[in-house]
Enzyme design. Structure first.
Site, PDB file in Angstrom:
ATOM      1  N   ASN A  10      -1.444   8.458  -0.387  1.00  0.00           N
ATOM      2  CA  ASN A  10      -0.743   8.294   0.883  1.00  0.00           C
ATOM      3  C   ASN A  10       0.083   6.811   0.716  1.00  0.00           C
ATOM      4  O   ASN A  10      -1.029   6.277   0.891  1.00  0.00           O
ATOM      5  CB  ASN A  10      -1.718   8.289   2.639  1.00  0.00           C
ATOM      6  CG  ASN A  10      -1.011   7.319   4.172  1.00  0.00           C
ATOM      7  OD1 ASN A  10       0.201   7.424   3.711  1.00  0.00           O
ATOM      8  ND2 ASN A  10      -2.326   6.936   4.516  1.00  0.00           N
ATOM      9  N   LYS A  12       2.083   5.271   2.601  1.00  0.00           N
ATOM     10  CA  LYS A  12       1.856   4.797   3.727  1.00  0.00           C
ATOM     11  C   LYS A  12       3.584   3.664   4.358  1.00  0.00           C
ATOM     12  O   LYS A  12       4.699   3.896   3.578  1.00  0.00           O
ATOM     13  CB  LYS A  12       0.874   3.452   4.233  1.00  0.00           C
ATOM     14  CG  LYS A  12      -0.910   3.945   4.061  1.00  0.00           C
ATOM     15  CD  LYS A  12      -1.536   2.630   4.090  1.00  0.00           C
ATOM     16  CE  LYS A  12      -2.852   3.774   3.442  1.00  0.00           C
ATOM     17  NZ  LYS A  12      -4.157   3.078   3.671  1.00  0.00           N
ATOM     18  N   HIS A  95      -4.785   9.426  10.975  1.00  0.00           N
ATOM     19  CA  HIS A  95      -4.858   8.094   9.955  1.00  0.00           C
ATOM     20  C   HIS A  95      -5.316   6.925  11.336  1.00  0.00           C
ATOM     21  O   HIS A  95      -4.915   6.736  12.057  1.00  0.00           O
ATOM     22  CB  HIS A  95      -3.851   7.741   9.459  1.00  0.00           C
ATOM     23  CG  HIS A  95      -4.478   7.046   8.024  1.00  0.00           C
ATOM     24  ND1 HIS A  95      -4.644   5.929   8.379  1.00  0.00           N
ATOM     25  CD2 HIS A  95      -4.263   6.948   6.974  1.00  0.00           C
ATOM     26  CE1 HIS A  95      -5.093   5.194   6.938  1.00  0.00           C
ATOM     27  NE2 HIS A  95      -5.171   5.843   6.492  1.00  0.00           N
ATOM     28  N   GLU A  97      -5.337   4.147  11.167  1.00  0.00           N
ATOM     29  CA  GLU A  97      -3.929   2.767  11.233  1.00  0.00           C
ATOM     30  C   GLU A  97      -3.576   3.764  12.347  1.00  0.00           C
ATOM     31  O   GLU A  97      -2.998   2.433  13.308  1.00  0.00           O
ATOM     32  CB  GLU A  97      -2.976   2.604   9.770  1.00  0.00           C
ATOM     33  CG  GLU A  97      -4.020   1.545   8.681  1.00  0.00           C
ATOM     34  CD  GLU A  97      -3.860   1.835   7.318  1.00  0.00           C
ATOM     35  OE1 GLU A  97      -2.698   3.084   7.420  1.00  0.00           O
ATOM     36  OE2 GLU A  97      -4.447   2.071   6.165  1.00  0.00           O
ATOM     37  N   GLU A 167     -12.643   9.353   6.394  1.00  0.00           N
ATOM     38  CA  GLU A 167     -11.631   7.828   5.761  1.00  0.00           C
ATOM     39  C   GLU A 167     -12.405   6.745   5.972  1.00  0.00           C
ATOM     40  O   GLU A 167     -12.221   6.230   7.896  1.00  0.00           O
ATOM     41  CB  GLU A 167     -10.044   7.464   5.567  1.00  0.00           C
ATOM     42  CG  GLU A 167      -9.476   8.830   4.845  1.00  0.00           C
ATOM     43  CD  GLU A 167      -8.102   8.172   5.378  1.00  0.00           C
ATOM     44  OE1 GLU A 167      -8.110   8.326   3.727  1.00  0.00           O
ATOM     45  OE2 GLU A 167      -8.101   7.377   6.266  1.00  0.00           O
ATOM     46  N   GLY A 173      -7.995   0.180   2.448  1.00  0.00           N
ATOM     47  CA  GLY A 173      -7.869  -0.812   1.955  1.00  0.00           C
ATOM     48  C   GLY A 173      -8.805  -2.672   1.731  1.00  0.00           C
ATOM     49  O   GLY A 173      -7.743  -2.987   1.241  1.00  0.00           O
ATOM     50  N   SER A 213     -10.215   3.076  -0.647  1.00  0.00           N
ATOM     51  CA  SER A 213     -10.665   2.409  -1.890  1.00  0.00           C
ATOM     52  C   SER A 213     -10.937   2.819  -3.035  1.00  0.00           C
ATOM     53  O   SER A 213     -11.761   2.683  -3.955  1.00  0.00           O
ATOM     54  CB  SER A 213     -11.825   1.053  -1.564  1.00  0.00           C
ATOM     55  OG  SER A 213     -11.238  -0.144  -0.807  1.00  0.00           O
TER      56      SER A 213
END
Ligand code: 13P
Length: 250
Positions: A10, A12, A95, A97, A167, A173, A213
């Site tokens: 991904n 992003k 996701h 985010e 996730e 991250g 990660s």
């Protein structure tokens, strides 16, 4: 049932058009008879050019999001038919985010899943708990409500190859990955839920990727777990050597 592993990148909101095409080419050329599915998800802007670069390779192409209407006056959005016409076969949905910054809810994730399936795209539905939720022992409840909401109204034969990604938000991250055991436990819970909500065949056949990660150094430990069918990689997918290193660890 053996589930084919998948390693997905991904990207992003990273990489210009030229950088995206270059990275896609490096990934495609670096794969040697890999016996797994490899997928990349560039920005919507780079989708068509990356699709052209990947033509004839084994690398699959995903959009990072879609709107649920097919077309119309929806400034700034892209739809399932549009990303499919650009070459995508898959789409990431829900996701964290998007949940955190763009108001994604269980309901809107569900609308996107339905639109993806109607448009012939395989959804990659992301679920995962925050650190506060994990600390309050709410992980399973959060996963359950995210799954139930996004898959509401669907029957076992509607799922179109649906892929799930666990996730945990605290691992995205941050450099702090879930331990192999934490990932396997969450995946086992999700699989049991699929059995309860759909049936054994769906539970055994649905691939559940781990994301958060993942790096070349920790990939083998995570991906060797019985319930972990692959990885959804953010940061480490932006560098061909790291992404290929994760693929080689499978
Ligand atoms: P990182 O690999 O950068 O933690 O991101 C994971 C992710 O969000 C993939 O969708």
């Amino acid at each position: 049932m053996t589930r084919r592993k998948m390693v997905a990148g991904n990207w992003k909101m990273h990489k210009t058009l030229a950088e995206s095409v270059d990275l896609a080419g490096r990934v495609a050329e670096g794969l040697k008879d890999a016996d797994l599915d490899v997928l990349v998800a560039p920005t919507a802007l780079a989708l068509a050019a990356v699709g052209t670069r990947l033509a004839g390779s084994m690398v699959l192409l995903a959009a990072q999001n879609i709107f649920w209407e097919e077309q119309g006056a929806y400034t700034g959005e892209v739809s399932a038919p549009l990303v499919r016409a650009a070459g995508a076969s898959h789409v990431i949905i829900g996701h964290s985010e998007r949940r955190q910054y763009f108001g994604e809810s269980e309901k809107t994730a569900g609308l996107r899943v339905a639109a993806a399936l109607a448009g012939g795209l395989v959804p990659i539905l992301c679920v995962g708990e925050t650190l506060a939720e994990r600390q309050k022992d709410q992980t399973q409840g959060v996963l359950e409500s995210q799954l139930a909401g996004a898959l509401a109204g669907l029957a076992a034969n509607d799922l179109g190859g649906l892929i799930l990604a666990y996730e945990p938000v605290w691992a995205i991250g941050t450099g702090v990955n879930a331990s192999a055991q934490q990932a396997n436990e969450a995946h086992a819970f999700i699989r049991a839920w699929l059995d309860y909500r759909f049936d054994k065949e769906v539970a055994n056949g649905t691939r559940i990727l781990y994301g958060g990660s993942v790096k070349p150094a920790n990939a083998a430990g995570l991906l060797n777990q019985s319930e972990v069918d692959g990885a959804l990689v953010g940061g480490a997918s932006l560098n061909a050597a790291d992404f290929l290193g994760i693929i080689q660890a499978v």
